[in-house]
Design an enzyme around this catalytic site. Structure first.
Site, PDB file in Angstrom:
ATOM      1  N   ARG A 110     -10.711   2.449  11.287  1.00  0.00           N
ATOM      2  CA  ARG A 110     -10.569   3.800  10.731  1.00  0.00           C
ATOM      3  C   ARG A 110     -11.847   4.600  10.993  1.00  0.00           C
ATOM      4  O   ARG A 110     -12.947   4.143  10.689  1.00  0.00           O
ATOM      5  CB  ARG A 110     -10.321   3.716   9.231  1.00  0.00           C
ATOM      6  CG  ARG A 110      -9.976   5.062   8.652  1.00  0.00           C
ATOM      7  CD  ARG A 110      -9.803   4.977   7.179  1.00  0.00           C
ATOM      8  NE  ARG A 110      -8.565   4.359   6.773  1.00  0.00           N
ATOM      9  CZ  ARG A 110      -8.416   3.746   5.604  1.00  0.00           C
ATOM     10  NH1 ARG A 110      -9.417   3.630   4.783  1.00  0.00           N
ATOM     11  NH2 ARG A 110      -7.251   3.250   5.274  1.00  0.00           N
ATOM     12  N   GLY A 149     -13.546  -9.928   8.740  1.00  0.00           N
ATOM     13  CA  GLY A 149     -14.615  -8.939   8.524  1.00  0.00           C
ATOM     14  C   GLY A 149     -14.844  -8.037   9.729  1.00  0.00           C
ATOM     15  O   GLY A 149     -15.788  -7.234   9.741  1.00  0.00           O
ATOM     16  N   ARG A 201       0.828  -1.218   0.000  1.00  0.00           N
ATOM     17  CA  ARG A 201       0.000   0.000   0.000  1.00  0.00           C
ATOM     18  C   ARG A 201       0.858   1.261   0.000  1.00  0.00           C
ATOM     19  O   ARG A 201       0.340   2.374  -0.110  1.00  0.00           O
ATOM     20  CB  ARG A 201      -0.918   0.023   1.240  1.00  0.00           C
ATOM     21  CG  ARG A 201      -1.961  -1.072   1.262  1.00  0.00           C
ATOM     22  CD  ARG A 201      -2.763  -1.056   2.555  1.00  0.00           C
ATOM     23  NE  ARG A 201      -3.832  -0.100   2.561  1.00  0.00           N
ATOM     24  CZ  ARG A 201      -5.123  -0.381   2.332  1.00  0.00           C
ATOM     25  NH1 ARG A 201      -5.489  -1.613   2.082  1.00  0.00           N
ATOM     26  NH2 ARG A 201      -6.039   0.559   2.364  1.00  0.00           N
ATOM     27  N   GLY A 241       3.122   8.108  -1.257  1.00  0.00           N
ATOM     28  CA  GLY A 241       2.963   9.098  -2.324  1.00  0.00           C
ATOM     29  C   GLY A 241       2.110  10.261  -1.835  1.00  0.00           C
ATOM     30  O   GLY A 241       2.436  11.438  -2.042  1.00  0.00           O
ATOM     31  N   TYR A 278       0.840   4.260  -2.570  1.00  0.00           N
ATOM     32  CA  TYR A 278      -0.267   5.208  -2.408  1.00  0.00           C
ATOM     33  C   TYR A 278      -0.071   6.041  -1.134  1.00  0.00           C
ATOM     34  O   TYR A 278      -0.077   7.270  -1.186  1.00  0.00           O
ATOM     35  CB  TYR A 278      -1.571   4.418  -2.343  1.00  0.00           C
ATOM     36  CG  TYR A 278      -2.819   5.259  -2.247  1.00  0.00           C
ATOM     37  CD1 TYR A 278      -3.316   5.949  -3.345  1.00  0.00           C
ATOM     38  CD2 TYR A 278      -3.536   5.335  -1.047  1.00  0.00           C
ATOM     39  CE1 TYR A 278      -4.481   6.699  -3.262  1.00  0.00           C
ATOM     40  CE2 TYR A 278      -4.705   6.084  -0.957  1.00  0.00           C
ATOM     41  CZ  TYR A 278      -5.176   6.762  -2.064  1.00  0.00           C
ATOM     42  OH  TYR A 278      -6.343   7.505  -1.972  1.00  0.00           O
ATOM     43  N   SER A 307     -18.692  -0.896  -3.580  1.00  0.00           N
ATOM     44  CA  SER A 307     -19.112  -1.305  -4.921  1.00  0.00           C
ATOM     45  C   SER A 307     -19.013  -2.824  -5.065  1.00  0.00           C
ATOM     46  O   SER A 307     -19.903  -3.451  -5.646  1.00  0.00           O
ATOM     47  CB  SER A 307     -18.289  -0.578  -5.989  1.00  0.00           C
ATOM     48  OG  SER A 307     -16.924  -0.618  -5.678  1.00  0.00           O
ATOM     49  N   PRO A 325      -5.668  -1.767   7.002  1.00  0.00           N
ATOM     50  CA  PRO A 325      -5.906  -1.151   8.319  1.00  0.00           C
ATOM     51  C   PRO A 325      -7.056  -1.819   9.081  1.00  0.00           C
ATOM     52  O   PRO A 325      -8.089  -2.147   8.501  1.00  0.00           O
ATOM     53  CB  PRO A 325      -6.239   0.305   7.980  1.00  0.00           C
ATOM     54  CG  PRO A 325      -5.595   0.538   6.648  1.00  0.00           C
ATOM     55  CD  PRO A 325      -5.714  -0.760   5.922  1.00  0.00           C
TER      56      PRO A 325
HETATM   57  P1  NAD Z   1     -10.898   7.439  -9.068  1.00  0.00           P
HETATM   58  O1  NAD Z   1      -9.909   6.390  -9.383  1.00  0.00           O
HETATM   59  O2  NAD Z   1     -12.296   7.272  -9.545  1.00  0.00           O
HETATM   60  O3  NAD Z   1     -10.403   8.859  -9.616  1.00  0.00           O
HETATM   61  C1  NAD Z   1      -9.071   9.175  -9.865  1.00  0.00           C
HETATM   62  C2  NAD Z   1      -9.002   9.886 -11.207  1.00  0.00           C
HETATM   63  O4  NAD Z   1      -7.646  10.271 -11.463  1.00  0.00           O
HETATM   64  C3  NAD Z   1      -9.430   8.982 -12.368  1.00  0.00           C
HETATM   65  O5  NAD Z   1     -10.325   9.671 -13.202  1.00  0.00           O
HETATM   66  C4  NAD Z   1      -8.123   8.670 -13.092  1.00  0.00           C
HETATM   67  O6  NAD Z   1      -8.289   8.385 -14.451  1.00  0.00           O
HETATM   68  C5  NAD Z   1      -7.328   9.926 -12.822  1.00  0.00           C
HETATM   69  N1  NAD Z   1      -5.879   9.735 -12.916  1.00  0.00           N
HETATM   70  C6  NAD Z   1      -5.144   8.744 -12.343  1.00  0.00           C
HETATM   71  N2  NAD Z   1      -3.849   8.903 -12.657  1.00  0.00           N
HETATM   72  C7  NAD Z   1      -3.769  10.020 -13.433  1.00  0.00           C
HETATM   73  C8  NAD Z   1      -2.706  10.682 -14.081  1.00  0.00           C
HETATM   74  N3  NAD Z   1      -1.450  10.231 -13.985  1.00  0.00           N
HETATM   75  N4  NAD Z   1      -2.962  11.800 -14.805  1.00  0.00           N
HETATM   76  C9  NAD Z   1      -4.244  12.253 -14.921  1.00  0.00           C
HETATM   77  N5  NAD Z   1      -5.297  11.649 -14.331  1.00  0.00           N
HETATM   78  C10 NAD Z   1      -5.062  10.549 -13.594  1.00  0.00           C
HETATM   79  O7  NAD Z   1     -10.869   7.633  -7.491  1.00  0.00           O
HETATM   80  P2  NAD Z   1     -11.697   8.593  -6.526  1.00  0.00           P
HETATM   81  O8  NAD Z   1     -12.263   7.757  -5.467  1.00  0.00           O
HETATM   82  O9  NAD Z   1     -12.578   9.481  -7.300  1.00  0.00           O
HETATM   83  O10 NAD Z   1     -10.523   9.436  -5.872  1.00  0.00           O
HETATM   84  C11 NAD Z   1     -10.232  10.765  -6.264  1.00  0.00           C
HETATM   85  C12 NAD Z   1      -9.147  11.327  -5.363  1.00  0.00           C
HETATM   86  O11 NAD Z   1      -9.608  11.335  -4.012  1.00  0.00           O
HETATM   87  C13 NAD Z   1      -7.842  10.526  -5.401  1.00  0.00           C
HETATM   88  O12 NAD Z   1      -6.765  11.405  -5.349  1.00  0.00           O
HETATM   89  C14 NAD Z   1      -7.910   9.726  -4.116  1.00  0.00           C
HETATM   90  O13 NAD Z   1      -6.635   9.437  -3.618  1.00  0.00           O
HETATM   91  C15 NAD Z   1      -8.678  10.666  -3.192  1.00  0.00           C
HETATM   92  N6  NAD Z   1      -9.339   9.913  -2.127  1.00  0.00           N
HETATM   93  C16 NAD Z   1     -10.465   9.173  -2.399  1.00  0.00           C
HETATM   94  C17 NAD Z   1     -11.057   8.438  -1.384  1.00  0.00           C
HETATM   95  C18 NAD Z   1     -12.302   7.629  -1.603  1.00  0.00           C
HETATM   96  O14 NAD Z   1     -12.746   6.955  -0.665  1.00  0.00           O
HETATM   97  N7  NAD Z   1     -12.938   7.645  -2.750  1.00  0.00           N
HETATM   98  C19 NAD Z   1     -10.498   8.450  -0.100  1.00  0.00           C
HETATM   99  C20 NAD Z   1      -9.341   9.191   0.118  1.00  0.00           C
HETATM  100  C21 NAD Z   1      -8.789   9.931  -0.898  1.00  0.00           C
HETATM  101  N1  UDP Z   2     -12.866  -5.491   1.652  1.00  0.00           N
HETATM  102  C1  UDP Z   2     -13.572  -6.688   1.745  1.00  0.00           C
HETATM  103  N2  UDP Z   2     -14.072  -7.222   0.602  1.00  0.00           N
HETATM  104  C2  UDP Z   2     -13.938  -6.654  -0.612  1.00  0.00           C
HETATM  105  C3  UDP Z   2     -13.228  -5.425  -0.712  1.00  0.00           C
HETATM  106  C4  UDP Z   2     -12.703  -4.885   0.448  1.00  0.00           C
HETATM  107  O1  UDP Z   2     -13.742  -7.240   2.828  1.00  0.00           O
HETATM  108  O2  UDP Z   2     -14.443  -7.205  -1.600  1.00  0.00           O
HETATM  109  C5  UDP Z   2     -12.349  -4.878   2.887  1.00  0.00           C
HETATM  110  C6  UDP Z   2     -10.871  -4.495   2.831  1.00  0.00           C
HETATM  111  O3  UDP Z   2     -10.083  -5.579   3.257  1.00  0.00           O
HETATM  112  C7  UDP Z   2     -10.825  -3.340   3.809  1.00  0.00           C
HETATM  113  C8  UDP Z   2     -12.201  -2.694   3.686  1.00  0.00           C
HETATM  114  O4  UDP Z   2     -13.034  -3.650   3.059  1.00  0.00           O
HETATM  115  O5  UDP Z   2     -10.655  -3.811   5.124  1.00  0.00           O
HETATM  116  C9  UDP Z   2     -12.196  -1.420   2.846  1.00  0.00           C
HETATM  117  O6  UDP Z   2     -11.530  -1.711   1.642  1.00  0.00           O
HETATM  118  P1  UDP Z   2     -11.457  -0.682   0.437  1.00  0.00           P
HETATM  119  O7  UDP Z   2     -10.578  -1.295  -0.607  1.00  0.00           O
HETATM  120  O8  UDP Z   2     -12.823  -0.258   0.069  1.00  0.00           O
HETATM  121  O9  UDP Z   2     -10.764   0.610   1.054  1.00  0.00           O
HETATM  122  P2  UDP Z   2      -9.473   0.852   1.984  1.00  0.00           P
HETATM  123  O10 UDP Z   2      -8.924  -0.458   2.461  1.00  0.00           O
HETATM  124  O11 UDP Z   2      -8.525   1.583   1.115  1.00  0.00           O
HETATM  125  O12 UDP Z   2     -10.018   1.648   3.102  1.00  0.00           O
END
Ligand code: NAD
Ligand code: UDP
Length: 315
Positions: free
Chosen positions: A278, A208, A143, A149, A146, A190, A275
């Site tokens: 959270r 779980g 992980r 980064g 990410y 999803s 994790p």
């Molecule tokens: P997502 O994957 O749907 O969206 C990310 C977008 O960035 C995509 O459209 C992808 O094509 C684009 N992308 C990736 N690499 C790229 C690149 N090199 N150049 C240009 N575009 C690029 O994910 P999301 O859930 O919509 O997340 C959006 C942002 O929010 C991300 O930065 C993610 O880290 C942050 N975030 C999301 C969550 C969440 O739960 N959804 C939680 C924490 C942080």
């Molecule tokens: N997870 C799960 N089944 C799945 C996908 C995810 O049990 O099909 C768990 C995963 O192990 C994590 C939690 O759901 O503990 C959230 O995972 P997700 O990938 O949505 O987000 P993140 O771990 O980045 O918070």
């Protein structure tokens, strides 16, 4: 007053497309920049006819030249399966994306907001997580591309602010869900909904009992915009998320109930460094942004289930 010109990197993704839509509704001029790695044109198709919306296919690894007043930097795959697909590129996207958006903000005197993440807290030893917690991140795990980064991106944001006076905002987003997640997104909400609707086994990783706190996308977008429009003095980081914490088993049971599904639960191994717990402390967002989530998990899941039902009809 002229329309604000707003650049959204990652604008064709799940969160980014909702942000584009809301900012257009508010009368802004929006440029959506995306390389379509995890984003999709379908997410923004309904915006294409709007004369104040532009889509730009571009990778944030390259320099960006767009005159603008505000930048939301969201470009980065967010689902573990997608950010682990090419981990070197994921690290580069966070770091180079931050450098390029910060450089652009410096040149245009634009305000720039970084979409950071609760992953900067890693597998947290402090629960729930306030912004002051410095995290427990494995720098060499699967992980890390990410997590580290995103941590480096935060460092760059604060260094550009201190060294060059760039106007920055940093939000730490906790697990967010809603319509426009991909069928193959791989994140838990999803996955569970799609599995339940198809009558397939629901994949519980580990026992779980790990927890997450899920925020509906509309609430999150409202918080991001409030942060962007907040006083100059507020740089953040500010946590944005819903403190309603549940286990993955409880989530699976809720999804089965709400979809009236016959799916069974199956347990598969817990991925490395997943994790255990959270939950955000959101006092700062409540006090500084007058923001808190308003959509319950049941309401948000109802909309999300409805969305996936429609998508599955066409697949
Ligand atoms: P997502 O994957 O749907 O969206 C990310 C977008 O960035 C995509 O459209 C992808 O094509 C684009 N992308 C990736 N690499 C790229 C690149 N090199 N150049 C240009 N575009 C690029 O994910 P999301 O859930 O919509 O997340 C959006 C942002 O929010 C991300 O930065 C993610 O880290 C942050 N975030 C999301 C969550 C969440 O739960 N959804 C939680 C924490 C942080
Ligand atoms: N997870 C799960 N089944 C799945 C996908 C995810 O049990 O099909 C768990 C995963 O192990 C994590 C939690 O759901 O503990 C959230 O995972 P997700 O990938 O949505 O987000 P993140 O771990 O980045 O918070």
């Amino acid at each position: 007053m002229r329309r604000k010109r707003i650049l959204i990197t990652g604008g064709a993704g799940f969160i980014g497309s909702h942000l584009c839509e809301k900012l257009l509704q508010q009368g802004n001029d929006v440029v959506c920049l995306d390389n379509l790695f995890t984003g999709q044109k379908d997410n923004i198709r309904h915006l294409m006819d709007n004369p104040f919306f532009e889509f730009m296919r571009h990778d944030v690894l390259q320099d960006i030249y767009v005159e603008c007043d505000q930048i939301y930097n969201l470009a980065c795959p967010a689902s573990p399966i997608h950010y682990q697909y090419d981990p070197i590129k994921t690290g580069k996207t966070s770091v180079m994306g931050a450098l390029h958006t910060l450089g652009l903000a410096k040149r245009c005197h634009a305000r720039v907001l970084q979409a950071s993440t609760s992953e900067v807290y890693g597998d947290p030893e402090v629960h729930p997580q306030p912004e002051s917690y410095r995290g427990c991140v494995n720098p060499i795990g699967i992980r890390s591309c990410y997590d580290e980064g995103k941590r480096m991106a935060e460092t760059l944001f604060f260094d550009y602010h201190r060294q060059h006076g760039v106007d920055i905002k940093v939000v730490r987003i906790f697990n967010t869900y809603g319509p426009r997640m991909r069928l193959d997104d791989g994140r838990v909400v999803s996955n569970f909904i799609v599995q339940a609707l198809k009558g397939e086994d629901i994949t519980i990783y580990g026992d779980g009992m790990q927890t997450r706190s899920f925020c509906y996308v509309d609430d999150l977008v409202e918080g991001m915009i409030r942060m962007m429009d907040s006083d100059d003095s507020l740089t953040g980081p500010v946590n944005l998320g819903n403190p309603n914490e549940i286990t993955m088993l409880q989530l699976a049971e809720l999804v089965i109930k709400m979809t009236n599904s016959s799916s069974k639960l199956v347990h598969t191994p817990l991925p490395q460094d997943d994790p255990i717990q959270r939950k955000p402390v959101i006092e700062m967002a409540q006090k500084e942004l007058n923001w808190q989530p308003t959509v319950s998990l049941e309401e948000g899941l109802t909309d999300t289930i409805h969305y996936f039902k429609k998508i599955l009809e066409f697949n």
